[in-house]
Design an enzyme around this catalytic site. Structure first.
Site, mmCIF file in Angstrom:
data_model
loop_
_atom_site.group_PDB
_atom_site.id
_atom_site.type_symbol
_atom_site.label_atom_id
_atom_site.label_comp_id
_atom_site.label_asym_id
_atom_site.label_seq_id
_atom_site.Cartn_x
_atom_site.Cartn_y
_atom_site.Cartn_z
ATOM 1 N N ASP A 37 0.830 -1.219 0.000
ATOM 2 C CA ASP A 37 0.000 0.000 0.000
ATOM 3 C C ASP A 37 0.857 1.260 0.000
ATOM 4 O O ASP A 37 0.714 2.123 0.878
ATOM 5 C CB ASP A 37 -0.940 0.043 1.222
ATOM 6 C CG ASP A 37 -1.819 -1.185 1.345
ATOM 7 O OD1 ASP A 37 -2.258 -1.703 0.308
ATOM 8 O OD2 ASP A 37 -2.074 -1.613 2.494
ATOM 9 N N GLU A 199 -11.436 -1.831 -2.627
ATOM 10 C CA GLU A 199 -10.811 -1.090 -1.534
ATOM 11 C C GLU A 199 -9.677 -0.235 -2.083
ATOM 12 O O GLU A 199 -9.459 -0.177 -3.299
ATOM 13 C CB GLU A 199 -10.287 -2.049 -0.452
ATOM 14 C CG GLU A 199 -9.234 -3.031 -0.928
ATOM 15 C CD GLU A 199 -8.756 -3.975 0.163
ATOM 16 O OE1 GLU A 199 -9.265 -3.912 1.284
ATOM 17 O OE2 GLU A 199 -7.851 -4.775 -0.124
#
Ligand SMILES: *[C@@H]1O[C@H](CO)[C@@H](O)[C@H](O)[C@H]1NC(C)=O
Length: 321
Positions: A37, A199
């Site tokens: 991420d 997401e």
């Protein structure tokens, strides 16, 4: 023959099936793992900072986008919200002369989550102040999962997009400066199929559009629990002329009704790319950064690598090179 080929490719385009370009990531040197991420931006002196999931948020720096990347330490020791020492999905933005970092505190597969906020004026280890909750949190049974925050300024106000699985991607207006959410959140993307697997949203402005990038599919633990082909992480996009909604894909399908066009999926030895963000780089122009599995190295979360590609928006949609 030509006519046939032309109308065949027009058909593919119309059906939104046109092949996304799948170039390999740019070269990377130094520490290119520990990149889950990623959030990447330059400080005012030109140094590149990379923030990633794990511990109190890992910080790496480099003199160039391609490296060499050096590990510097963690931004925080734990979250002020709940004492959690395993924080996820950092999103760092310069607001005035202060860097704002949104981070998630949760546990895997749980909806008991919150988005925290820390600030710094330099991004260096030891300079981050945790302000605790950004005002965005969720509980088991609610409509969304309060993780993966991403801040955007539309010229007059701040917004935080967030969320994953459950009710997919939501957004909320933020105060100015963006220390707390204001008002109620609303849905901007929803995939009714299967586990509602969206997401990691990231909104990037280019030309007259807001591009809503998100990751769809199974992100993690791919060494022990690999989904059927195509259901691993991949990067999707929708766009709108407004930051607050109206996002559609290449075929015009509403992003809240399972719309979304593929930007980058698994290809060659690159598997499950996602957790993406974008940055306007002075050398390369717009770039997309993400994590991925190199199938020749390993599928575990700890094996994931940093991927970066240039992005062209000249067609109106992001094309990687
Ligand atoms: C929606 O979810 C399904 C899996 O449940 C996935 O195959 C599909 O690509 C997703 N669509 C979008 C637009 O993200």
């Amino acid at each position: 023959m030509f006519g046939f080929l032309r109308s065949f490719s027009a058909l593919l385009l119309a059906a939104g099936l046109a092949q996304a370009s799948s170039p390999n990531p740019m070269a990377c040197s130094g520490v290119c793992g520990n990149a889950h991420d990623p959030s990447i931006l330059q400080s005012t002196d030109g140094t590149y900072y990379r923030f990633s999931t794990g511990g109190g948020i890992a910080i790496h720096t480099a003199p160039a986008l391609t490296g060499p990347w050096t590990y510097k330490g963690e931004a925080l020791s734990s979250s002020k919200i709940d004492g959690n020492t395993d924080l996820w999905a950092p999103d760092v933005t310069l607001v005035g002369s202060t860097y704002y970092m949104y981070y998630s505190t949760s546990s895997f597969g749980s909806q008991n989550s919150a988005i925290g906020l820390a600030t710094s004026t330099s991004m260096n280890v030891g300079t981050w102040t945790d302000h605790g909750s950004s005002g965005v949190s969720s509980k088991s049974g609610g409509t969304y999962n309060a993780i993966d925050g991403n801040l955007i300024w539309d010229g007059s106000a701040f917004y935080l997009s967030f969320g994953s699985f459950y009710g997919d991607i939501y957004q909320v207006a933020m105060a100015n400066p963006p220390l707390k959410s204001t008002g109620s959140s609303y849905n901007i993307e929803y995939n009714s199929t299967g586990t509602r697997p969206s997401e990691g949203s990231f909104i990037f402005t280019w030309g007259s559009y807001y591009y809503l990038f998100f990751s769809s599919g199974s992100c993690c633990g791919l060494d022990t629990n690999r989904p059927t082909a195509g259901n691993e992480y991949k990067i999707m996009v929708c766009r709108s002329t407004k930051v607050t909604g109206g996002f559609v894909d290449k075929t015009g399908k509403d992003c809240r009704a399972s719309g979304g066009s593929l930007v980058l999926g698994s290809h060659g030895t690159v598997y499950a790319p996602g957790g993406q963000g974008l940055y306007m780089d002075p050398t390369y122009g717009p770039v997309i950064f993400y994590h991925y599995v190199d199938t020749t190295i390993g599928y575990a979360d700890a094996d994931k690598l940093l991927g970066i590609n240039k992005v062209s928006f000249s067609s109106g949609w992001p094309v990687l090179s």
